[in-house]
Motif scaffolding. Structure first.
Motif, short mmCIF file in Angstrom:
data_model
loop_
_atom_site.label_atom_id
_atom_site.label_comp_id
_atom_site.label_asym_id
_atom_site.label_seq_id
_atom_site.Cartn_x
_atom_site.Cartn_y
_atom_site.Cartn_z
N CYS A 64 78.24 51.85 40.04
CA CYS A 64 78.03 51.13 38.82
C CYS A 64 77.00 51.52 38.03
O CYS A 64 76.07 51.92 38.49
CB CYS A 64 77.82 49.69 39.58
N GLY A 65 77.29 51.35 36.84
CA GLY A 65 76.08 51.80 35.80
C GLY A 65 74.82 50.70 35.86
O GLY A 65 74.73 49.65 36.35
N LEU A 66 73.82 51.12 34.97
CA LEU A 66 72.76 50.35 34.85
C LEU A 66 72.18 50.58 33.58
O LEU A 66 72.45 51.40 32.67
CB LEU A 66 71.52 51.01 36.03
N SER A 67 71.29 49.56 33.05
CA SER A 67 70.75 49.47 31.62
C SER A 67 69.35 48.77 32.06
O SER A 67 69.08 48.03 33.06
CB SER A 67 71.61 48.92 30.60
N VAL A 68 68.65 48.61 30.96
CA VAL A 68 67.70 47.70 30.77
C VAL A 68 67.95 46.58 29.39
O VAL A 68 68.54 47.08 28.57
CB VAL A 68 66.14 48.66 30.54
N ARG A 93 64.17 52.85 25.21
CA ARG A 93 64.28 51.77 24.54
C ARG A 93 65.19 52.08 23.25
O ARG A 93 65.59 51.31 22.69
CB ARG A 93 62.89 51.11 23.86
N HIS A 94 64.72 53.21 22.99
CA HIS A 94 65.56 53.76 21.62
C HIS A 94 66.99 54.14 21.56
O HIS A 94 67.54 54.40 20.85
CB HIS A 94 64.50 54.74 21.08
N LEU A 95 67.30 54.36 22.91
CA LEU A 95 68.85 54.71 23.20
C LEU A 95 69.62 53.65 23.53
O LEU A 95 69.65 53.30 24.74
CB LEU A 95 68.77 55.74 24.15
N LEU A 96 70.37 52.94 22.43
CA LEU A 96 70.89 51.79 22.81
C LEU A 96 72.40 52.02 23.16
O LEU A 96 73.00 52.93 22.92
CB LEU A 96 71.07 50.95 21.41
N LEU A 97 72.89 51.02 24.18
CA LEU A 97 74.33 51.07 24.79
C LEU A 97 75.06 49.87 24.36
O LEU A 97 74.21 48.74 24.25
CB LEU A 97 74.24 51.46 26.28
N GLU A 154 72.30 46.87 24.92
CA GLU A 154 71.16 47.03 25.85
C GLU A 154 70.61 48.48 25.56
O GLU A 154 71.33 49.32 25.05
CB GLU A 154 71.44 46.83 27.27
N ALA A 155 69.67 48.74 26.28
CA ALA A 155 69.24 50.43 26.42
C ALA A 155 69.37 51.18 27.71
O ALA A 155 69.70 50.63 28.55
CB ALA A 155 67.77 50.14 26.12
N GLU A 156 69.33 52.39 27.57
CA GLU A 156 69.54 53.39 28.59
C GLU A 156 68.51 53.44 29.72
O GLU A 156 67.20 53.62 28.99
CB GLU A 156 70.00 54.82 27.88
N VAL A 157 68.86 53.63 30.70
CA VAL A 157 67.73 53.99 31.90
C VAL A 157 68.21 55.20 32.74
O VAL A 157 69.25 55.50 32.92
CB VAL A 157 67.58 52.64 32.86
N THR A 158 66.92 56.03 33.07
CA THR A 158 67.10 57.49 33.44
C THR A 158 66.28 57.59 34.49
O THR A 158 65.28 56.84 34.80
CB THR A 158 67.47 58.51 32.35
#
Length: 304
Positions: free
Chosen positions: A111-115, A232-236, A243-247
């Protein structure tokens, strides 16, 4: 005079088969509705579980313990490398695939994740601090100690673990192409993490000290030695909106210090209010040192 002799009541063609087909379709629909197997019912159940209100653990001594329910929050900071970004405190959330979420009421694996700017503890952003040694529940989490981050997503019988692995050509994050983080139900060394002290000059001295609650720390992946980062600048576009990407990537500045993207807080519950966090507490007012000095010395005047 010619006129149309056919109307809605005239039965033509295989009218009998069409009538039976409509009846079978209606029976199938009613049966699925009674069993809760309609797609809209499955999607609704999944959404209700993910958005279910949760209760965070309350820290009595100000430290994080194994078994605590916390939120991983990236504190608010300006993004200098982009003009468009998400503001405010962003919490780490599980984000199922939008298409699969509309077809099933169960969590997909992986499952994916985001902030996302979610300040309330929900099923999709409430994590459990789990020990690698199963007999360590209730003990204090310390800097440099391995632990796992588990999440149930509002379900009672399922636990997923925050995991990551080295980046490959076929496996990387969607926007930045950096090391991906995901949720899986398999227990392995890939879902082991460590908390590190924020100041790199004091990091070795703080090894073995308890991890404070609601304070900025680094969350580092043990297998790849990469820190959890919020972009925060990479929106999904997700099932819950923008929401934003988390890596898993360590961002360093010119002084070899981790940037604000790698800063996280393990937020605990508010003892004054149910379903609330320590972020909801009002901050103490700033003390004006000049005003205090002026009050102490009446002959001194404050500059304009």
């Amino acid at each position: 005079m010619a006129r149309n002799l056919y109307g809605p009541r005239v039965r033509m063609g295989n009218w009998n088969e069409d009538v039976y087909l409509e009846e079978e379709l209606m029976k199938d629909f009613l049966e699925k509705r009674d069993k809760g197997q309609l797609l809209i019912q499955r999607s609704r159940r999944l959404k209700e579980n993910l958005l279910r209100q949760m209760q965070l653990s309350i820290s009595q001594d100000g430290y994080i313990h194994f078994g605590d329910k916390v939120m991983l929050v990236n504190p608010n900071h300006p993004e200098v490398e982009a003009d468009l970004f998400l503001c405010g405190d962003l919490s780490l959330c599980m984000t199922p695939d939008e298409i699969k979420a509309r077809l099933s009421d169960a969590l997909e694996v992986p499952c994916g994740l985001s902030v996302a700017p979610a300040k309330n503890p929900l099923g999709r952003n409430t994590f459990v601090i789990l020990s690698v040694d199963r007999d360590a529940d209730g003990q204090v989490l310390r800097f440099g100690q391995n632990f796992r981050l588990g999440i149930t997503g509002g379900f009672e019988d399922k636990m997923l673990y925050l995991s990551s692995d080295h980046r490959t050509l076929l496996k990387s994050s969607k926007r930045s192409w950096l090391q991906e983080v995901y949720l899986t139900d398999e227990i392995s060394y890939l879902n082991c993490w460590q908390a590190a002290y924020l100041d790199p000059q004091l990091r070795l001295e703080y090894e073995g000290f308890p991890v404070p609650a609601n304070a900025k720390v680094l969350v580092t992946h043990c297998h790849t030695n990469r820190s959890l980062a919020a972009h925060r600048h990479l929106l999904l576009r997700t099932y819950f909106g923008k929401e934003a990407e988390v890596t898993a990537h360590t961002h360093l500045d010119s002084h070899r210090v981790e940037k604000a993207r790698n800063h996280w807080m393990l937020v605990t519950g508010n003892p004054r209010k149910d379903s609330s966090t320590m972020l909801d507490l009002p901050k103490p007012p700033a003390q004006d040192t000049r005003a205090l000095e002026g009050a102490a010395d009446p002959g001194c005047s404050n500059p304009p």
